[in-house]
Structure formats: structure tokens, C-alpha cells
Design an enzyme around this catalytic site. Structure first.
Site, mmCIF file in Angstrom:
data_model
loop_
_atom_site.group_PDB
_atom_site.id
_atom_site.type_symbol
_atom_site.label_atom_id
_atom_site.label_comp_id
_atom_site.label_asym_id
_atom_site.label_seq_id
_atom_site.Cartn_x
_atom_site.Cartn_y
_atom_site.Cartn_z
ATOM 1 C CB THR A 1 -0.953 0.013 1.202
ATOM 2 O OG1 THR A 1 -0.239 -0.366 2.370
ATOM 3 C CG2 THR A 1 -2.100 -0.930 0.991
ATOM 4 C CB SER B 1 3.234 0.012 5.186
ATOM 5 O OG SER B 1 4.535 -0.114 5.753
ATOM 6 C CG ASP B 2 6.266 2.676 -0.217
ATOM 7 O OD1 ASP B 2 7.408 2.261 0.049
ATOM 8 O OD2 ASP B 2 6.008 3.306 -1.262
ATOM 9 C CD1 TRP B 3 11.783 0.464 4.011
ATOM 10 C CD2 TRP B 3 9.963 -0.549 3.211
ATOM 11 N NE1 TRP B 3 12.021 -0.892 3.994
ATOM 12 C CE2 TRP B 3 10.931 -1.539 3.516
ATOM 13 C CE3 TRP B 3 8.741 -0.967 2.709
ATOM 14 C CZ2 TRP B 3 10.710 -2.896 3.324
ATOM 15 C CZ3 TRP B 3 8.512 -2.328 2.513
ATOM 16 C CH2 TRP B 3 9.487 -3.263 2.824
#
Length: 813
Positions: A201, A234-236
């Protein structure tokens, strides 16, 4: 939509449930939080090993950002999409799974299937196409290939992460119809046809809700309607809220150890803010992923017999040459004349740009530049080289002429560890990346120390990428000993920010000089991503641009053919920022005009990952788009220029000027970026606005000709017969577009509904069979919140490109 579970799936699920039942709340919460930059924690009590993730999509970097751990570098995603070959994408995926296993990686953070909404998107090169059907089809092939090798994928960035400006905070307002028909469509195709084991995401917000908390799009659409049963990561640094993320369907918050999950999630359950069942759902998804990749005891992995080994260099070369798009070829300029003389011109011909900037970066063991490739392919004495114009107007990081080590010292100045620092670039992301024996608590300074050997005599510039306290010394003289501050608040600026020049030194070619860059380390204890990231940058002597162009003109005038390689740079195309224009950097346009005036047989090779303006395109004999061609790009270019292979690519996105481009807004106002164009992006928008691009979607020339003889329609199956009417073997991409017989202002004039590649020798015929999917006849009805099959009459347009229709037929549905 999810595939039916097999007996093996049920067996894995039983192991997952048994493992879940043995975990207490704290262990479950800990499992959902990264333990460092790239991994999840092991839980030996249930036989769970640590899950390792790595950036893609053109290679597998692994957990270390260093050239000491090289990777195969394939051509950019725009190049892969330009092949219009899902089977080739699948083969690329098989190779990347092989690379992942070699590096101990279980999950590849790829592919990127966001759309080319605007040509200004800075990460354009990392996505496939402006068209959702082509994107989904290529992406499904890629995912299928990776997972056939027993490695998971995370299809990203879910969803509408189509630009970089303010990507952490921007609220993209998108109609439900545009979401369904465009931006969600590739994800849906991949979930249905490739069953990915992961989704990532995005940072951005969609219609008021950040994507890591988007209950509707994640829980109701992705998991509910589509039946996705994989892991959502999640994206970082994207996850912002413990309760919001778990309620919104986020399984894993990365990176660690400081995230919104872990102890914070366990406490939220104890405080009654989150039901433990929600945590169980997320843990179940993580354990299922672990079982699939073979790191959960008692669970048989999905893949028990690995695919045959792939020759990475050979495949990289094949993809590159099949991706090259020949958009212009006047007077048979290509292939090159046998034994003719060639003047190769351009800085990028010598120092190849093979990949885009940002997290897609990998470090191949070798790079074949155009100069290398043509030197090997052409008879001795027939090739000359001139720089002509250099697109790099700023200092470059990762210069191979640096020979450095990173020496770590404590506050007393004692050495506590060291590591190599290839190219002068250091990216230690997380405590686990530090050299043996070094801890964040003890580390006080890191010194990059060693030598630099110049290629040219003259005034060399050295600089620093990163922020904090630095001391730069060259040849025994200290040129900078101060604090360098960031220019923006974006935490990724240390990855992608421009280096700052700090020293100018006269050097002699071939004579090494001592260099040293010392950085005082300041890593906050509560940093969510404790990292040490900086680089020693360099720029060679800058000659007068007019003199360089004049030398190139003389070389071109003396040769049968002039081949000019023009390129973008990492400061033009990279993660972290969008473009502000589509012009080539530096004096490259001037170079092409001057060379073309001197030699009518001028061939221009465009080395960019996404569209650039080509104001001289009608003044040159040939234009070949090479994208970012990967490590074997120069060898592939030689194959194509000499005619050993034909250029096989077709445009996956429209190329035109910025002034004519229909969608150009990528900068939000007051945090909002409205997608006012709705469903009209790419060729849909160009046609709606009556604008003519430089080169249309689907365009591409080969070295032979094709005659389209017949198109037969039975139901929704289109069978096209084509003949190779040229003089050599080739491959054609037969494209099928649907156009409603009754024009409707709310629908595009036509859209891609299917395609197929065929190959034939001279005089031979081939059949392309294209199945038109039901979705090609549907639109999203915002009143009923459902797909609507639009009955009526459609013209089937069998085409060489969207602007080159060869045959038509009618279908009534």
C-alpha cells in the site's frame, strides 16, 4: 475472484492455523512489525524463520545497498512493457526469483503497476504503461514468473501513486469510475490471473483516506470483491496510525524496529481499541506468506521443483533488444551498412545510463555501454567516438574511479570496524547493515578514505551527498569542515538529493590522489529508520560545450553514419521528485541538430526511461528508443544497429511535447491533487482533445513489412491473418482496439482490448488469435456501484498502432 484452494493450500492453511494458535499477543504484534530495514522477526517457537524482503523491480538488490553484492540488472519496466510480451515478462520473473534465492530473499518488492497518468511523473520509468490492460497483462506475467520460482511478490503501489511530489501527504481525489477502469484495473487483473502473495500500500491518500488505512479499497475491494488472500505490507514509513492501519487492513508496517505495530499494537488490544481478532487476521496473512515461500516449519512451500536455471546476461540482452522501439527510419538508415564507418557520439555512449534512480537501483557486476557493444561488433578501424555533449550538469555519485574503505571510529577515535565503500557511496540502512563489531551506540564517525584516479587531466570537482557534519580532504588539503543541511523535509532526500560541490582540484589523468570524507554520525534513538547514508561525489573537468559539439560534427562528417546517444540523468528521472519539463538535459538537442546538419545519415538513440521531447526528430534519418536498457544494453544496441536482430518494441505510452500533453498536473495545491481528467489519460486523452503526438501508443517499426490480410470474428474471438511481406524474418504485435459504433463523450473513442505477437519469415503468414475479455465491454456505473456490460455495436480495429488501423470488423454484443 481468488483461485480455488487446492489440497496443498488446505494443508498449508492447517499449519498456519496451528502456528497462530501457539502465539501470544506480544509475539503476534511483533511479527507484524519489521525488525529492521528489510526483515520480519523469526519466531523459533513455531518454527518460523525471518522473512527477508528486497527492492526490485529490475533486479534483486538484497539487504545491502552496495556494489560488493552485485545483481543482474534487467531493462526498465517501460522497456519490458515495450516488448508487449507477457511470456517474456514471465521469463524475467523466473530470473528474478533465481536472483532472490541466491541472495536469501523471500519476497520481491515489485512490480510497480501504477499508470503513466502524466509524462511528468518522476518514477514513470518504473511503471509499465499508460494503458491499464497492457500494464495488467505484463504485470501478471512478471508475478507469475517470480512466484513460479518460489519467491513472493508485492504488487505496488496500491493505489493512485502516480506522481512523486508530496507523495507522503498528497490527497489524490479520483472518481470511483476512474479508479475502477484505470488505476485499480492492473491490480485486479494481476490478482485474478497471477494470484500475488503480496500487495504494497502506497504513501498517498485517496479521497481523504491514507492508503495504509483505506478500509474500503483494501478490505472491501482488494480482499472482499477480488478475493486477495496475500499479505499487505506498507510502503516504507507509510504507516501512521496503529488503530487506523490495523482496521484498514494493513498486515505489516515497515521498516522496523520503530513502527505503529509491535508493542503499540499489543497495547491497543489491551486497551480495547483493537479487537485481537483483527491482529489474528493480519498474522494469518503473514504466516500464509511464510508458508508459501517455505520458511514455516511443517508447511510445504508452493514451489518444490524450481524452474531451470536462467542465464541472466543472455536474458537481459534479449529483453533489451526486443524492447527497443524504432520510431523513425528514413532511407533505410538502419540497419547499418556492412563495413561502413560509424561515428559514435554522446557521453551516454561511453558512460551508459542503464537504470533509473531511487529504490530501483541495483549494482550489476558488469555494464556494457554502447561504446563497448559497438566496439566489439564492428570491424576494427570503422568506429570513432566523440563526447559531443554531456547531460550530467551536476556531480555524480557512485564513481567507479573511487577506491575507498569506510572506517568506523568511536568517540575516542579508536577504529571499531570497517567495510568497503564502492564508488564512494555509503548506504547503511538499519543496525544490521553496519560492519561487524560496530553498533549505533558506539559509532561516532565514518571516514571514506582511499584514492581517486582521474580519467582526464584538469579541474575536478568533489562534493557531498547527505546532511550532517562532514570534513572533506583531497590531496592533503581540507576543503570543507562544516555542517551540510537538507534542503527539504522529505526523509528520502538523503537517498535522492543532489550532491553539493565542495572542492575544486587540479588533477592529472592516471595519477591517483588521496581523498577522505569524514562524517559525524548522529542517529536519533527514536529514529524509525536508523540509517547512515552519504556519498562522496565527483564531476570531471568541464570543457567548452561548443568545442565538444564541433569535435562531434567533424567526426560525423567523416563517417558514413553518425550514431548519437542522448540521455536523461538521475537528476531528471528518479524516485523522490517529478519532472518539470520533458527536455533533454544539457546541450544535447544542439548536438543532434549540429550532427544532423553534417551527416544526413544520423541515427539518434534515446536513452531515457520515459518520454522526452525530440524537437529535431524530422531532421534525422532514424530515431531508436532504448529506454534504460539494463546491464547488457550496449550489446543489445549493437545487435539491433547492425541488423543481427530487429528492434522488437512498440510504444507502451504516448510520446509527445509537454505543450500538447493532455495531463500535466502532478503538483498538489493545498495538499490536494484532483484527477480532473477522470478516465481520459494517455491515448484516450490525446484523442479526446484532438491532439497529435510525436509518436502514438503502440507505434514501432521493425526491419520488415507486414500485410494484414484478414480478420475473422467469432463471438469475442478475433483471428487475424498477417503476412511478412518484407525481405527478412520479424515479429509483429497485432493490436486490437474496441470503438463504440455510437460515440459517447463519457467514453474514450477507442481502447486497447487485446493483442498478440506473431513471428514469420519472408513471405510467410501467421495467425494472431486475440480473445476480447468481458471487461473490455464494461464500464463502472457510479450510481449502482457495479460493473455494467454496455450492449451495442462495436468496431473491432485491428491495428499496427492506435493510429495505424489495418483492418476492421463489427461485433454486436
Amino acid at each position: 475472484m481468488a483461485g480455488t484452494r487446492t489440497q496443498a493450500d488446505e494443508a498449508r492453511e492447517a499449519v498456519v492455523e496451528a502456528a497462530l494458535a501457539r502465539l501470544d499477543l506480544d509475539a503476534k504484534a511483533r511479527l507484524l512489525s519489521g525488525q529492521d530495514m528489510w526483515t520480519l522477526p523469526a519466531l523459533p517457537g513455531i518454527g518460523l524463520k525471518s522473512l527477508v524482503m528486497s527492492d526490485g523491480p529490475i533486479g534483486v538488490r538484497g539487504v545491502r545497498w552496495t556494489a560488493d553484492d552485485p545483481s543482474v540488472a534487467l531493462p526498465s519496466p517501460t522497456a519490458l512493457a515495450a516488448t508487449w510480451d507477457p511470456g517474456l515478462a514471465r521469463r524475467a520473473g523466473v530470473l528474478l526469483a533465481q536472483e532472490s534465492r541466491r541472495k536469501g530473499v523471500h519476497v520481491l518488492l515489485a512490480p510497480t503497476v501504477n499508470l503513466h497518468r502524466s509524462p511528468l511523473g518522476g518514477r514513470h520509468f518504473e511503471a509499465y504503461s499508460e494503458d491499464p490492460y497492457l500494464t495488467g497483462t505484463i504485470g501478471a506475467g512478471y508475478v507469475t514468473g517470480v512466484q513460479s520460482g518460489g519467491v513472493g511478490t508485492t504488487v505496488k503501489h496500491f493505489v493512485a501513486n502516480d506522481a512523486e511530489t508530496d507523495r507522503f501527504t498528497v490527497n489524490n481525489t479520483v472518481s470511483e469510475r476512474a479508479l475502477r477502469e484505470l488505476y485499480l484495473a492492473p491490480f485486479e487483473t494481476i490478482v485474478e490471473n497471477a494470484h500475488p502473495w503480496g500487495i504494497m500500500t502506497a504513501y498517498n491518500t485517496v479521497n481523504g483516506t491514507t492508503m495504509t488505512e483505506h478500509h474500503h479499497l483494501v478490505n472491501e475491494v482488494l480482499r472482499g470483491e477480488w478475493g486477495f488472500d496475500g499479505c499487505n505490507v506498507s510502503d516504507w514509513l507509510a504507516a501512521r496510525s496503529t488503530v487506523g492501519a490495523i482496521e484498514g487492513g494493513l498486515d505489516v508496517a515497515m521498516p522496523g524496529p520503530q513502527t505503529v505495530y509491535g508493542p503499540a499494537l499489543a497495547q491497543a488490544v489491551r486497551d480495547g481499541e483493537v479487537a485481537e481478532a483483527k491482529v489474528d487476521d493480519a498474522v494469518r496473512n503473514v504466516l500464509r506468506l511464510a508458508a508459501r515461500v517455505g520458511i514455516l516449519a511443517g508447511a510445504e512451500p508452493v514451489v518444490t521443483e524450481l524452474p531451470e536455471a536462467v542465464d541472466g546476461s543472455a536474458l537481459a540482452r534479449e529483453i533489451a533488444r526486443r524492447s527497443f522501439v524504432l520510431v523513425r527510419n528514413q532511407g533505410g538508415a538502419l540497419p547499418l551498412r556492412p563495413n561502413g564507418t560509424v561515428a559514435l557520439i554522446g557521453a551516454a555512449a561511453r558512460d551508459a545510463r542503464v537504470l533509473g534512480g531511487g529504490s530501483a537501483t541495483v549494482f550489476p557486476a558488469r555494464i556494457v555501454s554502447p561504446l563497448d557493444g559497438l566496439t566489439a561488433a564492428l570491424p576494427e578501424g570503422t568506429l570513432t567516438y566523440a563526447v559531443g555533449a554531456d547531460p550530467n550538469t551536476e556531480l555524480s555519485v557512485f564513481d567507479p574511479r573511487f577506491e575507498l574503505r569506510a572506517v568506523c571510529r568511536d568517540a575516542d577515535g579508536d577504529v571499531i570496524g570497517s567495510d568497503s565503500a564502492p564508488g564512494g557511496q555509503l548506504k547503511w540502512m538499519g543496525p544490521s547493515a553496519l560492519p561487524d563489531g560496530v553498533t549505533c551506540a558506539r559509532l561516532h564517525t565514518v571516514e571514506l578514505t582511499g584514492t581517486f584516479t582521474p580519467r582526464e587531466s584538469g579541474s575536478h570537482t568533489f562534493g557531498i551527498q547527505g546532511f550532517g557534519t562532514f570534513r572533506l580532504t583531497v590531496g592533503g588539503t581540507t576543503y570543507f569542515d562544516e555542517v551540510q543541511v537538507p534542503s527539504k523535509d522529505d526523509p528520502f532526500i538523503t537517498f535522492f538529493g543532489a550532491p553539493v560541490p565542495r572542492a575544486r582540484v587540479e588533477l592529472t589523468a592516471g595519477e591517483p590522489v588521496d581523498v577522505s570524507l569524514t562524517h559525524v554520525v548522529e542517529v536519533p534513538e527514536d529514529s524509525p529508520m536508523p540509517s547512515i547514508i552519504f556519498a562522496l561525489a565527483h564531476q570531471g573537468p568541464q570543457r567548452d560545450p561548443d568545442e565538444l559539439i564541433a569535435e562531434a560534427v567533424e567526426a560525423a562528417r567523416s563517417a558514413d553514419t553518425a550514431v548519437v546517444v542522448v540521455a536523461t540523468t538521475e537528476r531528471v528521472e528518479s524516485e523522490g521528485f517529478d519532472r518539470t519539463d520533458l527536455t533533454l538535459p544539457g546541450r544535447q538537442d544542439d548536438l543532434v541538430r549540429a550532427v544532423a546538419a553534417a551527416n544526413p545519415r544520423t541515427v539518434v538513440v534515446v536513452n531515457s526511461g520515459s518520454p522526452v521531447e525530440l524537437p529535431w526528430r524530422e531532421d534525422v534519418a532514424a530515431v531508436l528508443l532504448s529506454w534504460f536498457p539494463g546491464q547488457e544494453g550496449g550489446a543489445a544496441l549493437a545487435d539491433v544497429l547492425t541488423g543481427v536482430h530487429e528492434p522488437g518494441g512498440r510504444l507502451p505510452t504516448t510520446w509527445g511535447s509537454l505543450a500538447d500533453a493532455p495531463v500535466t498536473r502532478v503538483v498538489p495545491a493545498d495538499g490536494e491533487l484532483p484527477y480532473t481528467e477522470d478516465v481520459f489519460i494517455g491515448y484516450r486523452a490525446w484523442e479526446k482533445q484532438g491532439r497529435v503526438p510525436s509518436y502514438p501508443f503502440g507505434h514501432g517499426l521493425g526491419y520488415t513489412d507486414w500485410t494484414y490480410e484478414s480478420a475473422e470474428v467469432e463471438g469475442t474471438t478475433v483471428t487475424v491473418r498477417v503476412r511478412n511481406s518484407g525481405e527478412r524474418a520479424g515479429r509483429e504485435v497485432v493490436q486490437v482496439y474496441l470503438a463504440p459504433a455510437e460515440p459517447d463523450a463519457e467514453r474514450p473513442a477507442r481502447w486497447l482490448a487485446g493483442f498478440a505477437g506473431v513471428a514469420a519469415g519472408p513471405g510467410e503468414t501467421a495467425e494472431a488469435v486475440v480473445e476480447l475479455p468481458r471487461r473490455a465491454f464494461e464500464t463502472w456505473d457510479e450510481k449502482t456501484n457495479a460493473w455494467t456490460f454496455v450492449k451495442g455495436s462495436y468496431e473491432i480495429q485491428v491495428s499496427h498502432s492506435i493510429a495505424d488501423r489495418r483492418l476492421t470488423a463489427t461485433v454486436n454484443v
